[in-house]
Scaffold this motif. Structure first.
Motif, PDB file in Angstrom:
ATOM      1  N   LYS A 150      56.159  47.775  -3.395  1.00 57.23           N
ATOM      2  CA  LYS A 150      57.141  48.696  -3.384  1.00 57.23           C
ATOM      3  C   LYS A 150      57.234  49.413  -4.517  1.00 57.23           C
ATOM      4  O   LYS A 150      57.531  50.451  -4.752  1.00 57.23           O
ATOM      5  CB  LYS A 150      58.494  47.993  -3.158  1.00 57.23           C
ATOM      6  N   LYS A 151      56.831  48.804  -5.608  1.00 56.67           N
ATOM      7  CA  LYS A 151      56.888  49.283  -7.106  1.00 56.67           C
ATOM      8  C   LYS A 151      55.758  50.363  -7.156  1.00 56.67           C
ATOM      9  O   LYS A 151      56.095  51.328  -7.981  1.00 56.67           O
ATOM     10  CB  LYS A 151      56.873  48.176  -8.160  1.00 56.67           C
ATOM     11  N   ALA A 152      54.601  50.211  -6.582  1.00 51.36           N
ATOM     12  CA  ALA A 152      53.331  51.314  -6.634  1.00 51.36           C
ATOM     13  C   ALA A 152      53.838  52.270  -5.768  1.00 51.36           C
ATOM     14  O   ALA A 152      53.201  53.568  -6.170  1.00 51.36           O
ATOM     15  CB  ALA A 152      52.131  50.461  -6.199  1.00 51.36           C
ATOM     16  N   GLY A 153      54.305  52.194  -4.803  1.00 51.13           N
ATOM     17  CA  GLY A 153      54.782  53.341  -3.714  1.00 51.13           C
ATOM     18  C   GLY A 153      55.697  54.055  -4.110  1.00 51.13           C
ATOM     19  O   GLY A 153      56.049  55.031  -4.293  1.00 51.13           O
ATOM     20  N   VAL A 165      56.079  26.715  -1.184  1.00 54.05           N
ATOM     21  CA  VAL A 165      56.871  27.370  -2.091  1.00 54.05           C
ATOM     22  C   VAL A 165      56.078  28.344  -2.859  1.00 54.05           C
ATOM     23  O   VAL A 165      56.442  29.596  -3.178  1.00 54.05           O
ATOM     24  CB  VAL A 165      57.760  26.371  -3.168  1.00 54.05           C
ATOM     25  N   GLY A 166      54.858  28.136  -3.347  1.00 58.01           N
ATOM     26  CA  GLY A 166      54.130  28.888  -3.890  1.00 58.01           C
ATOM     27  C   GLY A 166      53.530  30.087  -3.056  1.00 58.01           C
ATOM     28  O   GLY A 166      53.367  31.187  -3.511  1.00 58.01           O
ATOM     29  N   ILE A 167      53.525  29.882  -1.864  1.00 53.91           N
ATOM     30  CA  ILE A 167      53.001  30.816  -0.946  1.00 53.91           C
ATOM     31  C   ILE A 167      54.263  31.794  -0.810  1.00 53.91           C
ATOM     32  O   ILE A 167      53.794  33.100  -0.819  1.00 53.91           O
ATOM     33  CB  ILE A 167      52.784  30.351   0.434  1.00 53.91           C
ATOM     34  N   ILE A 168      55.320  31.369  -0.492  1.00 49.97           N
ATOM     35  CA  ILE A 168      56.545  32.304  -0.487  1.00 49.97           C
ATOM     36  C   ILE A 168      56.691  33.043  -1.997  1.00 49.97           C
ATOM     37  O   ILE A 168      56.794  34.317  -1.830  1.00 49.97           O
ATOM     38  CB  ILE A 168      57.789  31.362  -0.065  1.00 49.97           C
ATOM     39  N   VAL A 169      56.358  32.721  -2.942  1.00 48.42           N
ATOM     40  CA  VAL A 169      56.527  33.237  -4.051  1.00 48.42           C
ATOM     41  C   VAL A 169      55.445  34.438  -4.372  1.00 48.42           C
ATOM     42  O   VAL A 169      55.929  35.373  -4.657  1.00 48.42           O
ATOM     43  CB  VAL A 169      56.300  32.104  -5.405  1.00 48.42           C
ATOM     44  N   CYS A 170      54.361  34.118  -3.870  1.00 47.30           N
ATOM     45  CA  CYS A 170      53.163  35.035  -3.901  1.00 47.30           C
ATOM     46  C   CYS A 170      53.463  36.126  -2.962  1.00 47.30           C
ATOM     47  O   CYS A 170      53.258  37.336  -3.237  1.00 47.30           O
ATOM     48  CB  CYS A 170      51.746  34.244  -3.654  1.00 47.30           C
ATOM     49  N   VAL A 171      53.914  35.929  -1.758  1.00 52.42           N
ATOM     50  CA  VAL A 171      54.257  36.899  -0.665  1.00 52.42           C
ATOM     51  C   VAL A 171      55.379  37.785  -1.339  1.00 52.42           C
ATOM     52  O   VAL A 171      55.553  39.063  -1.260  1.00 52.42           O
ATOM     53  CB  VAL A 171      54.806  36.402   0.436  1.00 52.42           C
ATOM     54  N   VAL A 172      56.304  37.357  -1.813  1.00 48.57           N
ATOM     55  CA  VAL A 172      57.470  38.248  -2.519  1.00 48.57           C
ATOM     56  C   VAL A 172      56.952  38.972  -3.811  1.00 48.57           C
ATOM     57  O   VAL A 172      57.382  40.190  -3.793  1.00 48.57           O
ATOM     58  CB  VAL A 172      58.733  37.094  -2.861  1.00 48.57           C
ATOM     59  N   LEU A 173      56.212  38.197  -4.398  1.00 52.09           N
ATOM     60  CA  LEU A 173      55.637  38.985  -5.688  1.00 52.09           C
ATOM     61  C   LEU A 173      54.806  40.347  -5.146  1.00 52.09           C
ATOM     62  O   LEU A 173      54.689  41.469  -5.549  1.00 52.09           O
ATOM     63  CB  LEU A 173      55.035  38.384  -6.408  1.00 52.09           C
ATOM     64  N   ALA A 174      53.861  39.865  -4.062  1.00 53.40           N
ATOM     65  CA  ALA A 174      52.996  41.109  -3.577  1.00 53.40           C
ATOM     66  C   ALA A 174      53.856  42.054  -2.688  1.00 53.40           C
ATOM     67  O   ALA A 174      53.561  43.467  -3.093  1.00 53.40           O
ATOM     68  CB  ALA A 174      52.145  40.365  -2.255  1.00 53.40           C
ATOM     69  N   ILE A 175      55.031  41.836  -2.094  1.00 53.87           N
ATOM     70  CA  ILE A 175      55.894  42.674  -1.491  1.00 53.87           C
ATOM     71  C   ILE A 175      56.540  43.824  -2.970  1.00 53.87           C
ATOM     72  O   ILE A 175      56.525  44.932  -2.689  1.00 53.87           O
ATOM     73  CB  ILE A 175      56.942  42.208  -0.825  1.00 53.87           C
ATOM     74  N   PHE A 176      56.810  42.911  -3.823  1.00 56.70           N
ATOM     75  CA  PHE A 176      57.617  43.558  -4.655  1.00 56.70           C
ATOM     76  C   PHE A 176      56.642  44.522  -5.549  1.00 56.70           C
ATOM     77  O   PHE A 176      57.001  45.899  -5.778  1.00 56.70           O
ATOM     78  CB  PHE A 176      58.077  42.512  -6.097  1.00 56.70           C
ATOM     79  N   PHE A 177      55.296  44.107  -5.916  1.00 56.66           N
ATOM     80  CA  PHE A 177      54.375  45.029  -6.520  1.00 56.66           C
ATOM     81  C   PHE A 177      53.931  46.008  -5.677  1.00 56.66           C
ATOM     82  O   PHE A 177      53.854  47.378  -6.231  1.00 56.66           O
ATOM     83  CB  PHE A 177      53.192  44.211  -6.878  1.00 56.66           C
ATOM     84  N   SER A 209      49.438  43.643  -6.290  1.00 53.19           N
ATOM     85  CA  SER A 209      49.949  43.323  -5.005  1.00 53.19           C
ATOM     86  C   SER A 209      48.701  42.925  -4.211  1.00 53.19           C
ATOM     87  O   SER A 209      49.041  41.799  -3.315  1.00 53.19           O
ATOM     88  CB  SER A 209      50.476  44.611  -4.211  1.00 53.19           C
ATOM     89  N   THR A 210      47.573  43.182  -4.022  1.00 57.63           N
ATOM     90  CA  THR A 210      46.313  42.691  -3.455  1.00 57.63           C
ATOM     91  C   THR A 210      45.937  41.351  -4.070  1.00 57.63           C
ATOM     92  O   THR A 210      45.741  40.375  -3.232  1.00 57.63           O
ATOM     93  CB  THR A 210      45.405  43.560  -3.568  1.00 57.63           C
ATOM     94  N   VAL A 211      46.120  41.274  -5.384  1.00 57.10           N
ATOM     95  CA  VAL A 211      45.878  39.799  -5.851  1.00 57.10           C
ATOM     96  C   VAL A 211      46.868  38.750  -5.445  1.00 57.10           C
ATOM     97  O   VAL A 211      46.477  37.738  -4.984  1.00 57.10           O
ATOM     98  CB  VAL A 211      45.749  39.875  -7.415  1.00 57.10           C
ATOM     99  N   PHE A 212      48.076  39.170  -5.212  1.00 55.02           N
ATOM    100  CA  PHE A 212      49.155  38.150  -4.828  1.00 55.02           C
ATOM    101  C   PHE A 212      49.014  37.810  -3.359  1.00 55.02           C
ATOM    102  O   PHE A 212      49.173  36.653  -2.800  1.00 55.02           O
ATOM    103  CB  PHE A 212      50.600  38.659  -5.067  1.00 55.02           C
ATOM    104  N   TRP A 213      48.481  38.980  -2.435  1.00 56.34           N
ATOM    105  CA  TRP A 213      48.210  38.699  -1.023  1.00 56.34           C
ATOM    106  C   TRP A 213      47.095  37.614  -1.021  1.00 56.34           C
ATOM    107  O   TRP A 213      47.184  36.731  -0.164  1.00 56.34           O
ATOM    108  CB  TRP A 213      47.908  39.906  -0.475  1.00 56.34           C
TER     109      TRP A 213
END
Length: 72
Positions: free
Chosen positions: A69-72, A55-67, A5-9
């Motif tokens: 939530k997955k960690a929490g 588009v790349g920024i949006i994908v990174c933000v979505v993946l960061a949020i996904f990871f 998550s941190t990496v994608f942010w």
């Protein structure tokens, strides 16, 4: 997962910085070209370069949020 998550942010922030630099460079180049070289395209076409970055920024933000939530 929190590390991902941190990496994608961080990637999203870096992409936004690179996007600003590339668009600014292309915009200044287009202005110079219109004034001295006779380009026919308007300077605003330089902003089309921002679309793939956005588009790349949006994908990174979505993946960061996904990871996150997955960690929490």
């Amino acid at each position: 997962m929190k590390a991902l998550s941190t990496v994608f942010w961080i990637l999203a922030v870096l992409l936004s910085d690179v996007m600003c630099a590339v668009v600014a460079y292309n915009y200044c180049d287009m202005l110079w070209g219109i004034k001295y070289a006779g380009y026919s395209a308007p300077a605003q076409t330089a902003f089309l370069v921002a679309i793939p970055y956005a588009v790349g920024i949006i994908v990174c933000v979505v993946l960061a949020i996904f990871f996150k939530k997955k960690a929490g």
